[in-house]
Design an enzyme around this catalytic site. Structure first.
Site, PDB file in Angstrom:
ATOM      1  CE  LYS A  29      20.428  55.209  33.964  1.00  0.00           C
ATOM      2  NZ  LYS A  29      21.261  54.016  34.164  1.00  0.00           N
ATOM      3  N   GLY A  54      24.749  46.880  29.155  1.00  0.00           N
ATOM      4  CA  GLY A  54      25.186  45.529  29.492  1.00  0.00           C
ATOM      5  C   GLY A  54      26.111  44.865  28.496  1.00  0.00           C
ATOM      6  CG  ASN A 107      24.742  47.953  38.010  1.00  0.00           C
ATOM      7  OD1 ASN A 107      23.579  48.194  38.269  1.00  0.00           O
ATOM      8  ND2 ASN A 107      25.358  46.990  38.654  1.00  0.00           N
ATOM      9  CB  THR A 108      26.807  44.814  34.308  1.00  0.00           C
ATOM     10  OG1 THR A 108      25.462  45.289  34.264  1.00  0.00           O
ATOM     11  CG2 THR A 108      26.784  43.301  34.244  1.00  0.00           C
ATOM     12  CB  ALA A 143      24.741  52.189  29.215  1.00  0.00           C
ATOM     13  N   GLY A 144      27.347  50.367  28.913  1.00  0.00           N
ATOM     14  CA  GLY A 144      28.265  49.778  27.944  1.00  0.00           C
ATOM     15  C   GLY A 144      29.716  49.756  28.381  1.00  0.00           C
TER      16      GLY A 144
END
Lengths: 65, 260
Positions: free
Chosen positions: B98, B159, B208-209, B186-187
């Site tokens: 990645k 994030g 992820n987060t 992302a986001g």
């Protein structure tokens, strides 16, 4: 000679990368290395000579997104 | 069921999950199991001599029996990203990478010029590159020309949990590259964001987060997996087109005449 390992200055007695790694406590198998920002394959460590002031990076698997 | 095809490999699950920021390794393992994720992202970080943290993490990841996608997170130049990818290939024994080349430390905006440069080098070295990019069509074209067979546009900056900042851009990317796997990365903050990305025709979502920092990561991972499945089904089902004019759903034909 004085070198930098993962950002910390170290005094080491050996000159070959493979020996320096052992001297610095890297005895496990699962890490990768770079010398002055250039990748050094594990098979090349025994023939890679480190000079005074060189920067060594030693990285291992970690969490990531 | 149509499979997710990435560099010649097939996956049933369309959710890719990051491994960072979980409260504990067991919470990470539970989240992977709850979502049936088949691909997880990992990174490389410095380790002190004599420490076995990396080895422990590697053993945990291997026990999950998933495909590993290492990242180049935190790299600010093509050269740095290439070296990180080379180290990742040796450590994780995979040519998947990645590719992240960050251009701005505040916004974490991708450096798309550096990204294309690194992608070209890595492709020549036999890597299978998953480029973290914006929704820019011209950059996407250059990435494909550099050898990438997957695109990973952002939903919003890393994030932020803002969801999809530019739906029009993602739709345009889908329309322009209709045979290339698109993974929105992302986001993403909520399952509804992920579902929306899938409704637009994206092939998968990487997050992820939003899972790792939830109060109950396993439950949130399951919720995301359900949202992604629902969004994919909706896309395949062919959604109706929005209209400015209202239209009754119940037929007026043969309605009783009840005028007084």
């Amino acid at each position: 000679m004085r070198i930098i390992v993962n950002g910390e200055t170290r005094e080491v007695g050996n000159q070959l990368l493979s020996e320096i790694l052992i001297e610095c406590g890297y005895r496990q198998n699962h890490f990768a290395t770079a010398l002055n920002g250039v990748f050094v394959h594990k098979h090349q460590r025994k023939s890679t000579r480190v000079m005074s002031g060189d920067r060594i990076e030693v990285v291992t698997p970690n969490a990531g997104g | 069921m149509t499979m997710l095809e990435l560099y010649g490999r097939s996956f049933e699950n369309r959710m890719l999950l990051g491994t960072a920021r979980y409260p504990s390794p067991s919470k990470l393992a539970e989240a992977v199991q709850a979502s049936n994720t088949e691909i997880v992202t990992v990174s490389l970080r410095r380790e002190a001599g004599g420490s076995h943290a990396g080895e422990k993490f590697w053993n945990l990841i291997k026990s999950l029996n998933v495909t590993i996608l290492p990242n180049t997170a935190g790299c600010y130049s093509a050269r740095e990203a290439v070296t990180t990818a080379q180290m990742a290939r040796e450590c994780f024994q995979t040519d998947w990478i990645k590719l992240e080349v960050i251009g701005d430390s505040e916004s974490l905006h991708p450096d798309t010029a550096g990204l294309v440069e690194a992608a070209r080098i890595l492709d020549a070295e036999g890597f299978r590159v998953f480029p973290y990019t914006t929704e820019d069509l011209v950059v996407a074209e250059k990435l494909l020309h550099a050898g990438c067979e997957v695109l990973m546009p952002w939903g919003a900056p890393i994030g932020t949990a803002r969801g999809l900042n530019n739906e029009y851009g993602l739709r345009a990317l889908r329309s322009r590259f209709d045979t290339i796997p698109i993974i929105v990365d992302a986001g993403i903050g909520l399952p509804s964001h992920a579902a929306r990305a899938m409704e637009l025709g994206s092939d998968a979502v990487l997050l992820n987060t939003a899972v790792a920092r939830a109060e109950d990561p396993a439950r949130m991972a399951e919720a995301f997996a359900e949202g992604i499945r629902a969004g994919r089904n909706a896309y395949l089902a062919g959604p109706m087109q929005p209209s400015d004019m209202p239209r009754t759903s119940t037929s007026l034909i043969d309605k009783a005449d009840l005028r007084e």
